[in-house]
Write a protein that holds these residues in place. Structure first.
Motif, short mmCIF file in Angstrom:
data_model
loop_
_atom_site.label_atom_id
_atom_site.label_comp_id
_atom_site.label_asym_id
_atom_site.label_seq_id
_atom_site.Cartn_x
_atom_site.Cartn_y
_atom_site.Cartn_z
N ASP A 44 1.03 -1.25 0.32
CA ASP A 44 0.20 -0.03 0.21
C ASP A 44 0.46 1.31 -0.23
O ASP A 44 1.69 1.55 1.10
N TYR A 45 0.98 2.28 -1.13
CA TYR A 45 1.11 3.17 -1.25
C TYR A 45 1.07 4.36 -0.70
O TYR A 45 1.81 5.47 -0.53
N GLY A 46 -0.39 4.17 0.09
CA GLY A 46 -0.35 5.57 0.06
C GLY A 46 -1.58 6.19 -0.35
O GLY A 46 -2.45 7.53 0.15
N ASN A 47 -2.06 6.16 -1.53
CA ASN A 47 -3.00 6.30 -2.39
C ASN A 47 -4.64 5.80 -2.36
O ASN A 47 -4.03 4.80 -2.22
N ARG A 48 -5.21 6.42 -1.35
CA ARG A 48 -6.61 6.24 -0.67
C ARG A 48 -7.55 7.15 -1.28
O ARG A 48 -7.39 8.09 -1.92
#
Length: 48
Positions: A44-48
């Motif tokens: 999870d690269y933090g793109n929400r």
């Protein structure tokens, strides 16, 4: 004579139970997964 028959029958029953147990372990170990694990996102690269 009765002890011999009892010994033979217990051996047969024990072998049958061991065979069923081994078949269950092999079947559960080689069964396909319920879902495809490749479809889940691992990182999870933090793109929400």
């Amino acid at each position: 004579m009765a002890k011999l028959i009892s010994l033979i029958l217990s051996g047969i029953v024990g072998a049958a139970l061991a065979g069923v147990a081994v078949a269950g372990v092999v079947s559960s170990a080689t069964a396909a997964p319920k879902h495809n694990p490749a479809n889940t996102q691992i990182v999870d690269y933090g793109n929400r």
